[in-house]
Write an enzyme that holds these catalytic residues in place. Sequence first.
Site, PDB file in Angstrom:
ATOM      1  CE  LYS A   1      -1.061   0.380   5.190  1.00 47.08           C
ATOM      2  NZ  LYS A   1      -0.990   1.615   5.228  1.00 47.08           N
TER       3      LYS A   1
ATOM      4  NE  ARG B   1       6.310   6.835  -0.619  1.00 49.12           N
ATOM      5  CZ  ARG B   1       5.494   6.548   0.537  1.00 49.12           C
ATOM      6  NH1 ARG B   1       4.715   5.506   0.645  1.00 49.12           N
ATOM      7  NH2 ARG B   1       6.066   7.074   1.734  1.00 49.12           N
TER       8      ARG B   1
ATOM      9  N   GLY C   1      -3.666   7.769   7.211  1.00 50.04           N
ATOM     10  CA  GLY C   1      -2.678   9.007   7.556  1.00 50.04           C
ATOM     11  C   GLY C   1      -2.132   9.234   6.401  1.00 50.04           C
TER      12      GLY C   1
ATOM     13  CB  SER D   1       9.943   6.116   8.970  1.00 51.04           C
ATOM     14  OG  SER D   1       9.480   5.998  10.173  1.00 51.04           O
TER      15      SER D   1
ATOM     16  CG  ASP E   1       4.057   0.126   9.471  1.00 48.76           C
ATOM     17  OD1 ASP E   1       3.716   0.930  10.499  1.00 48.76           O
ATOM     18  OD2 ASP E   1       3.994   0.807   8.298  1.00 48.76           O
TER      19      ASP E   1
ATOM     20  CE  LYS F   1       2.963   4.371  13.035  1.00 49.04           C
ATOM     21  NZ  LYS F   1       3.111   4.701  11.487  1.00 49.04           N
TER      22      LYS F   1
ATOM     23  NE  ARG G   1       1.256  -1.925   9.930  1.00 50.18           N
ATOM     24  CZ  ARG G   1       1.207  -2.542   8.370  1.00 50.18           C
ATOM     25  NH1 ARG G   1       1.546  -3.637   8.472  1.00 50.18           N
ATOM     26  NH2 ARG G   1       1.353  -1.524   7.507  1.00 50.18           N
TER      27      ARG G   1
ATOM     28  CE  LYS H   1      -5.515   2.816   8.710  1.00 51.14           C
ATOM     29  NZ  LYS H   1      -4.325   3.114   7.892  1.00 51.14           N
TER      30      LYS H   1
END
Length: 428
Positions: free
Chosen positions: A10, A15, A62, A159, A298, A325, A378, A407
Site C-alpha cells: 500500500k 505513491r 494517514g 522512517s 510497522d 498509530k 496490525r 485497512k
Amino acid sequence: MKTIRIIPSKSDAHRAYIATALSGADFSHVVCDETSEDIEATKRCLAAMLSGDENLYCGESGSTLRFLLPVVGALGIRGVFRPEGRLIDRPLSPLKEELCSHGMSVSVLNDSITAEGNLLSGIYRIPGNISSQFISGLLFALPLLDGDSEIIVEGELESSPYVDMTVETLGRFGVEVDDETDMSFSGSDFIQSRTFRIKGNQKYKAPDKYVVEGDWSNAAFWLTMGAIGDEPIRVEGLRIGSMQGDERVLDALDVFGVRFEVGEDRKSRIEGSNCYVEAYPSKERMQGIIWDASETPDMVPAVALMGAFAKGETRIVNAGRLRLKESDRLRTVAETLAALGVKADELEDGLAIGGLNLDGTPGTMLNEATLQSFGDHRIAMMAAAASVSMAGTNRTIKLEGYDSVRKSYPAFFDIMKELELDSNLKLI
C-alpha cells in the site's frame, strides 16, 4: 510448506496513484492487483480532487491525508478532508504551520480538516522525528510550483526508507529531487541532516506501466508464523533491494536465529518481483534481540511476537511514534502479549519482552485468550499470527474486531483459512 503470494504494497500504491494522477494519466497505468481501504481512500480523494469535488473522504489513512494536504495547495483548490477513527487526533504539526506560512489556510475541526489557498515555493523546515509522511507530501507538491524550494529536515530523519520510496517514485515519473545528506559531530554526538532541493515547474510523466511491489510489511506476519509455527511458510512476490524499510524483516529473522531462505521467484519476470522468502519453524533456536524500530515502526508487532518465543529478553527501542498509530501500538502490543501470558513491559519509547527463561524453559507459554484488535489492523494480524503457535493443542485465540484488517489486507483471514492456518483461531 504453505505458500502465500503477497499483496501489493500500500505504501508503493499510494505513491504510484498520486504521481499518476498528477501526470494527468488514468489509474489503469498502475498495476495493483489487490486493494485495501487505505489504497481506495487515496484513489477516491484523488478522483474527487480532479473532478472538482471538495469533499475528500480519506478514512483512517494517514498517508492519504498527509500526502494530499500539500497537493491541494499546489493545485490551488479547496479540500475538506473527512477523516475517520483516530486520524483526526494524529499529529499534523508542524506540517500544518509550514503550509500556513507558505500561503495556505488549514483549519482542523472535530470531524474535518479544511485546506485552501495557493501553496508558495520556499524553504520548509520539518523535524525528522514526527512523521516521514509530512516530507513525502511536500515532495509530491513542491515540483508543481513556480519557484524552487527546499525541505530542511531538522534532526535525524526517522522512517527514512519511506521518504526514499517517494524520491524513487518521483524519479520514475520524471521529477527530479536533489537529496543531500550531511554528517557532522557536535561534541561526542554524531549528527545527520538531510536537505531536499526541488526545482519548480516540473511535469509529471507517467510510465507506460507502473507495477506496484509486494508488501514487505504484511509479509512480516507470514514469516513470523513460519518461525513460531510447526510448518514452513513461503512468501512469494517480494523484491530484494526494495526501498520499503520493512524489507529489514530479513535482518530480524537473522538476528533472532530463525532459519530462512531467499530464492528466485518463478513469476518474477512477468510480475516485476524477484524473490520468495521461506521461514522455517525455529522456536528452539531463537534468541532475544535489541531492535531499533526508528526505521521500521510497522514491523514492531511482528518483532514483538517473535520476541515472545526467543530465549532471553527482546527489547524494542526508538518506537515512541507508535503511540500515534491506529491504536497506541506500544500499549496494545504489550496488552496483547500479556493476555497471552507473555511478560511485556511498556517503556516510554519501546517494549521489553520477557521471552523464554534464560535456561530455555517455557516460562512464557502462550495461553488461550480472547483478544481485541483495538481497531488496529496490525494488532489483529499479530493476534492471529500468535494462534499458529498453538497448532496441535486444543487452545484457541478468540479475536474481536478482526475486520480492522480491511485497512491494509482485506484477504488476510481468507488466506489463513485457505492454507489451514486458522485451526486455533476463532473470529468473533
